[in-house]
Design a protein around this motif. Structure first.
Motif, PDB file in Angstrom:
ATOM      1  N   ALA A 131     -47.074  -5.634 -30.853  1.00 61.55           N
ATOM      2  CA  ALA A 131     -46.201  -6.569 -31.999  1.00 61.55           C
ATOM      3  C   ALA A 131     -44.781  -6.536 -31.407  1.00 61.55           C
ATOM      4  CB  ALA A 131     -46.201  -5.982 -33.338  1.00 61.55           C
ATOM      5  N   GLN A 132     -44.280  -7.773 -31.855  1.00 60.33           N
ATOM      6  CA  GLN A 132     -42.720  -7.730 -31.315  1.00 60.33           C
ATOM      7  C   GLN A 132     -41.932  -7.228 -32.370  1.00 60.33           C
ATOM      8  OE1 GLN A 132     -41.251 -11.749 -29.903  1.00 60.33           O
ATOM      9  NE2 GLN A 132     -39.971 -11.638 -31.470  1.00 60.33           N
ATOM     10  N   GLU A 133     -41.335  -5.806 -31.904  1.00 57.88           N
ATOM     11  CA  GLU A 133     -40.361  -5.248 -32.829  1.00 57.88           C
ATOM     12  C   GLU A 133     -39.240  -4.949 -32.148  1.00 57.88           C
ATOM     13  OE1 GLU A 133     -42.525  -1.680 -34.382  1.00 57.88           O
ATOM     14  OE2 GLU A 133     -44.303  -2.957 -35.321  1.00 57.88           O
ATOM     15  N   GLY A 134     -38.196  -4.608 -32.974  1.00 63.41           N
ATOM     16  CA  GLY A 134     -37.028  -4.075 -32.373  1.00 63.41           C
ATOM     17  C   GLY A 134     -36.041  -3.742 -33.513  1.00 63.41           C
ATOM     18  N   LEU A 135     -35.031  -2.871 -32.963  1.00 60.90           N
ATOM     19  CA  LEU A 135     -33.944  -2.147 -33.680  1.00 60.90           C
ATOM     20  C   LEU A 135     -32.882  -3.149 -33.592  1.00 60.90           C
ATOM     21  CD1 LEU A 135     -34.426   1.507 -32.954  1.00 60.90           C
ATOM     22  CD2 LEU A 135     -35.469   0.094 -34.832  1.00 60.90           C
ATOM     23  N   LEU A 136     -31.835  -3.498 -34.764  1.00 60.33           N
ATOM     24  CA  LEU A 136     -30.793  -4.579 -34.770  1.00 60.33           C
ATOM     25  C   LEU A 136     -29.797  -3.527 -35.217  1.00 60.33           C
ATOM     26  CD1 LEU A 136     -29.835  -7.305 -34.454  1.00 60.33           C
ATOM     27  CD2 LEU A 136     -30.175  -7.480 -36.866  1.00 60.33           C
ATOM     28  N   ALA A 137     -28.480  -3.435 -34.589  1.00 61.27           N
ATOM     29  CA  ALA A 137     -27.232  -2.776 -34.878  1.00 61.27           C
ATOM     30  C   ALA A 137     -26.066  -3.901 -35.362  1.00 61.27           C
ATOM     31  CB  ALA A 137     -26.921  -2.017 -33.919  1.00 61.27           C
ATOM     32  N   VAL A 138     -25.822  -3.789 -36.699  1.00 57.82           N
ATOM     33  CA  VAL A 138     -24.610  -4.750 -36.815  1.00 57.82           C
ATOM     34  C   VAL A 138     -23.782  -4.232 -37.680  1.00 57.82           C
ATOM     35  CG1 VAL A 138     -26.178  -6.799 -37.079  1.00 57.82           C
ATOM     36  CG2 VAL A 138     -25.946  -5.382 -38.938  1.00 57.82           C
ATOM     37  N   PRO A 139     -22.346  -4.347 -37.734  1.00 57.67           N
ATOM     38  CA  PRO A 139     -21.196  -3.756 -38.709  1.00 57.67           C
ATOM     39  C   PRO A 139     -21.852  -3.594 -40.142  1.00 57.67           C
ATOM     40  CG  PRO A 139     -20.336  -5.454 -37.354  1.00 57.67           C
ATOM     41  CD  PRO A 139     -21.854  -5.808 -37.181  1.00 57.67           C
ATOM     42  N   ASN A 140     -21.502  -2.505 -40.967  1.00 56.89           N
ATOM     43  CA  ASN A 140     -22.040  -2.220 -42.041  1.00 56.89           C
ATOM     44  C   ASN A 140     -21.325  -3.239 -42.768  1.00 56.89           C
ATOM     45  OD1 ASN A 140     -20.747  -0.805 -44.569  1.00 56.89           O
ATOM     46  ND2 ASN A 140     -22.674   0.081 -44.098  1.00 56.89           N
ATOM     47  N   LEU A 141     -22.243  -3.703 -44.046  1.00 58.40           N
ATOM     48  CA  LEU A 141     -21.898  -4.662 -44.804  1.00 58.40           C
ATOM     49  C   LEU A 141     -20.572  -4.550 -45.765  1.00 58.40           C
ATOM     50  CD1 LEU A 141     -25.726  -5.147 -46.428  1.00 58.40           C
ATOM     51  CD2 LEU A 141     -24.323  -6.776 -44.944  1.00 58.40           C
ATOM     52  N   VAL A 142     -20.284  -3.248 -46.010  1.00 54.64           N
ATOM     53  CA  VAL A 142     -18.870  -3.130 -46.839  1.00 54.64           C
ATOM     54  C   VAL A 142     -18.136  -2.665 -45.722  1.00 54.64           C
ATOM     55  CG1 VAL A 142     -17.872  -1.807 -48.593  1.00 54.64           C
ATOM     56  CG2 VAL A 142     -20.424  -2.401 -48.902  1.00 54.64           C
ATOM     57  N   GLU A 143     -17.975  -1.843 -44.933  1.00 56.37           N
ATOM     58  CA  GLU A 143     -16.861  -1.282 -44.069  1.00 56.37           C
ATOM     59  C   GLU A 143     -17.017  -1.328 -42.508  1.00 56.37           C
ATOM     60  OE1 GLU A 143     -13.970  -0.020 -42.527  1.00 56.37           O
ATOM     61  OE2 GLU A 143     -14.111   0.697 -44.461  1.00 56.37           O
ATOM     62  N   SER A 144     -16.208  -2.143 -42.160  1.00 52.11           N
ATOM     63  CA  SER A 144     -16.173  -2.880 -40.719  1.00 52.11           C
ATOM     64  C   SER A 144     -16.084  -2.087 -39.560  1.00 52.11           C
ATOM     65  CB  SER A 144     -15.152  -3.889 -40.604  1.00 52.11           C
ATOM     66  OG  SER A 144     -15.311  -4.934 -41.610  1.00 52.11           O
ATOM     67  N   ALA A 145     -15.853  -0.619 -40.021  1.00 52.51           N
ATOM     68  CA  ALA A 145     -15.585   0.486 -39.036  1.00 52.51           C
ATOM     69  C   ALA A 145     -17.002   1.273 -38.840  1.00 52.51           C
ATOM     70  CB  ALA A 145     -14.570   1.364 -39.167  1.00 52.51           C
ATOM     71  N   LEU A 146     -18.200   0.999 -39.631  1.00 53.12           N
ATOM     72  CA  LEU A 146     -19.261   1.610 -39.716  1.00 53.12           C
ATOM     73  C   LEU A 146     -20.368   0.695 -39.185  1.00 53.12           C
ATOM     74  CD1 LEU A 146     -18.971   3.515 -42.923  1.00 53.12           C
ATOM     75  CD2 LEU A 146     -18.324   4.108 -40.960  1.00 53.12           C
ATOM     76  N   VAL A 147     -21.620   1.187 -38.769  1.00 52.49           N
ATOM     77  CA  VAL A 147     -22.664   0.516 -38.233  1.00 52.49           C
ATOM     78  C   VAL A 147     -23.724   0.626 -39.265  1.00 52.49           C
ATOM     79  CG1 VAL A 147     -24.069  -0.025 -36.184  1.00 52.49           C
ATOM     80  CG2 VAL A 147     -21.616   0.730 -35.852  1.00 52.49           C
ATOM     81  N   ASP A 148     -24.656  -0.491 -39.327  1.00 56.19           N
ATOM     82  CA  ASP A 148     -25.886  -0.239 -39.966  1.00 56.19           C
ATOM     83  C   ASP A 148     -26.965  -0.784 -38.858  1.00 56.19           C
ATOM     84  OD1 ASP A 148     -24.727   0.222 -42.430  1.00 56.19           O
ATOM     85  OD2 ASP A 148     -25.089  -1.638 -43.405  1.00 56.19           O
ATOM     86  N   ILE A 149     -28.127   0.048 -38.804  1.00 56.76           N
ATOM     87  CA  ILE A 149     -29.335  -0.295 -37.949  1.00 56.76           C
ATOM     88  C   ILE A 149     -30.299  -0.700 -38.757  1.00 56.76           C
ATOM     89  CG2 ILE A 149     -30.864   0.560 -36.132  1.00 56.76           C
ATOM     90  CD1 ILE A 149     -28.730   2.484 -35.107  1.00 56.76           C
ATOM     91  N   TRP A 150     -31.050  -1.825 -38.582  1.00 58.56           N
ATOM     92  CA  TRP A 150     -32.163  -2.284 -39.235  1.00 58.56           C
ATOM     93  C   TRP A 150     -33.279  -2.438 -38.223  1.00 58.56           C
ATOM     94  CZ3 TRP A 150     -31.616  -4.437 -44.331  1.00 58.56           C
ATOM     95  CH2 TRP A 150     -29.983  -4.381 -44.644  1.00 58.56           C
ATOM     96  N   SER A 151     -34.608  -2.507 -38.892  1.00 61.91           N
ATOM     97  CA  SER A 151     -35.792  -2.744 -38.133  1.00 61.91           C
ATOM     98  C   SER A 151     -36.142  -3.957 -38.315  1.00 61.91           C
ATOM     99  CB  SER A 151     -36.975  -1.838 -38.730  1.00 61.91           C
ATOM    100  OG  SER A 151     -38.234  -2.021 -37.991  1.00 61.91           O
ATOM    101  N   LEU A 152     -36.607  -4.674 -37.308  1.00 56.91           N
ATOM    102  CA  LEU A 152     -36.988  -5.903 -37.178  1.00 56.91           C
ATOM    103  C   LEU A 152     -38.641  -6.155 -36.905  1.00 56.91           C
ATOM    104  CD1 LEU A 152     -34.049  -8.149 -35.667  1.00 56.91           C
ATOM    105  CD2 LEU A 152     -34.760  -7.643 -38.199  1.00 56.91           C
ATOM    106  N   PRO A 153     -39.363  -6.871 -37.458  1.00 62.96           N
ATOM    107  CA  PRO A 153     -39.048  -8.014 -38.277  1.00 62.96           C
ATOM    108  C   PRO A 153     -39.165  -7.588 -39.730  1.00 62.96           C
ATOM    109  CG  PRO A 153     -41.460  -8.227 -37.484  1.00 62.96           C
ATOM    110  CD  PRO A 153     -40.740  -7.091 -36.749  1.00 62.96           C
ATOM    111  N   SER A 154     -39.332  -6.320 -40.081  1.00 62.22           N
ATOM    112  CA  SER A 154     -39.476  -5.996 -41.439  1.00 62.22           C
ATOM    113  C   SER A 154     -38.260  -5.929 -42.215  1.00 62.22           C
ATOM    114  CB  SER A 154     -39.707  -4.216 -41.474  1.00 62.22           C
ATOM    115  OG  SER A 154     -39.042  -3.586 -40.895  1.00 62.22           O
ATOM    116  N   ARG A 155     -37.021  -6.200 -41.468  1.00 62.18           N
ATOM    117  CA  ARG A 155     -35.676  -5.958 -42.087  1.00 62.18           C
ATOM    118  C   ARG A 155     -35.452  -4.860 -43.052  1.00 62.18           C
ATOM    119  NH1 ARG A 155     -36.192 -12.172 -44.462  1.00 62.18           N
ATOM    120  NH2 ARG A 155     -38.302 -11.566 -44.105  1.00 62.18           N
TER     121      ARG A 155
END
Length: 411
Positions: A131-155
């Motif tokens: 399956a096509q899977e990946g990890l996505l790193a983006v800035p945190n939704l609230v604090e722009s100095a922190l990072v969130d990591i999401w699983s795709l495509p499950s979100r």
């Protein structure tokens, strides 16, 4: 007799606004570009005609990337979209493309993200054939100095608030600006370390996150939590090292294809080089310009906004605010040449891949066998492998044919 200055071999004029982001597919068949109006364009490298052009976002694009049979776009409208990748139609291939011929990709799903700090996403493709899977790193939704990591495509959010929450909580801003001493994140890269413990009989992957900040520092973190365990508030992550080489904010960062070193550029005249294979120490003999786990190289050209590393790791391209693209040796930062065409700032650079010798990635074997390879020779493919693509505020995308940079070549 001095050689005449090089000129771009092609110019793409599919945009009417400043080009902010570029990407080229791993097989070098498609060029992706995005501009400050939110327009995204997919261009065939064979016909040099657009395959698709659509309004991907209501605000400026921060990043665009091909992921298997999908396209990920990240905009300043606080949205991240995943689209179905369009295929080149026969009508476009046989004749001039018209607006009616251009495809509009269908959206697969979207995510709400934080685009306050102009930091684009980082995608780590998981090489699983099922399956096509990946990890996505983006800035945190609230604090722009922190990072969130999401699983795709499950979100599904796997890790939330990676960073230093103790510092960020010291000063809170209602608009999400960071109160951290290091400031907001300017660039990030998520990757698996290639090194493994020599005493271990089984190979274990170590997930790492490299972040560049507003104060000019770069921090490497590693995941200590179990692979499938969800974490919050930055738990399960620890700092491997921190290095501060720039006196201004980091404007762009790139990591080599083998994830052994990284380069950063800024408004200052420095280029930072960081060794990602060294964990906690520097060599005993190090240059005077070495600080912590990085080396600051001084150049004669301040004001840089884009950087890219060639697949072989030997050459890098730096896009300047003066519109020029300069080529350097990644080892010594010796200037190899200057590409002059754009009259306004260069905001994105990208090297083509070594598609001839590359190892097929996940789902590459599922591509259709339509016989398109007969339209292009091996020599033409190798020439295309040496392309450099640059995007500018002047709304143009330039394509340059570089020399091979083999060891036998003289620069």
């Amino acid at each position: 007799m001095a050689l005449p200055p090089p000129s771009p071999i092609h110019l793409l004029r599919s945009h009417s606004s400043a080009v902010n982001t570029l990407f080229i597919s791993t097989d070098n068949e498609r060029i992706y570009s995005g501009d400050s109006s939110g327009q995204a364009v997919v261009t065939s490298t064979r016909s040099l005609r657009p395959l698709a052009s659509w309004k991907a976002h209501t605000d400026s694009l921060l990043g665009i990337e091909e992921w298997g049979f999908q396209i990920i776009t990240h905009g300043r409208d606080n949205k991240l979209h995943v689209w179905a990748r369009p295929e080149e139609s026969a009508s476009i291939r046989q004749g001039p493309a018209t607006l009616s011929d251009l495809l509009i990709p269908t959206i697969c799903y979207s995510m709400d993200v934080n685009a306050l700090n102009y930091c684009r996403f980082s995608l780590l493709v998981l090489g699983r054939a099922s399956a096509q899977e990946g990890l996505l790193a983006v800035p945190n939704l609230v604090e722009s100095a922190l990072v969130d990591i999401w699983s795709l495509p499950s979100r599904q959010r796997l890790h939330a608030g990676i960073g230093d929450p103790l510092n960020t909580s010291a000063t809170a801003f209602s608009d999400g600006r960071s109160g951290s001493k290091s400031g907001i994140i300017m660039s990030m890269h998520l990757f698996y370390s290639t090194s493994s413990a020599p005493s271990s009989s089984t190979s274990t992957r170590e997930l790492r996150l490299l972040c560049a900040y507003e104060d000019g520092s770069v921090v490497l973190r590693k995941r200590t939590a179990p692979e499938n365990k969800q974490t919050i508030e930055g738990r399960g992550w620890e700092v491997v090292w921190k290095s501060k080489l720039h006196v201004e904010s980091v404007m762009a960062m790139t990591v080599s294809s083998d994830c052994t070193f990284a380069l950063t550029v800024s408004a200052d005249h420095l280029v930072g080089r960081y060794n990602l294979s060294i964990v906690n120490r520097m060599p005993r003999k190090r240059p005077r310009n070495a600080t912590a786990l990085g080396i600051a190289f001084k150049t004669k050209h301040p004001g840089n906004g884009a950087v890219a590393i060639r697949n072989d790791g030997r050459v890098c391209a730096i896009g300047g605010w003066d519109g020029k693209v300069r080529l350097y040796s990644t080892k010594t930062l010796k200037l190899l040449g200057t590409l002059v065409h754009h009259k306004q700032g260069c905001q994105a650079v990208m090297f083509a891949s070594h598609s001839i010798d590359r190892v097929p990635l996940c789902r590459d074997l599922e591509e259709d066998d339509s016989g398109d390879d007969d339209d292009i020779t091996v020599e033409e493919k190798r020439a295309r492998d040496r392309w450099l693509i640059a995007g500018s505020t002047d709304a143009k995308v330039s394509i340059w044919a570089l020399m091979s940079f083999e060891k036998t070549s003289t620069v």
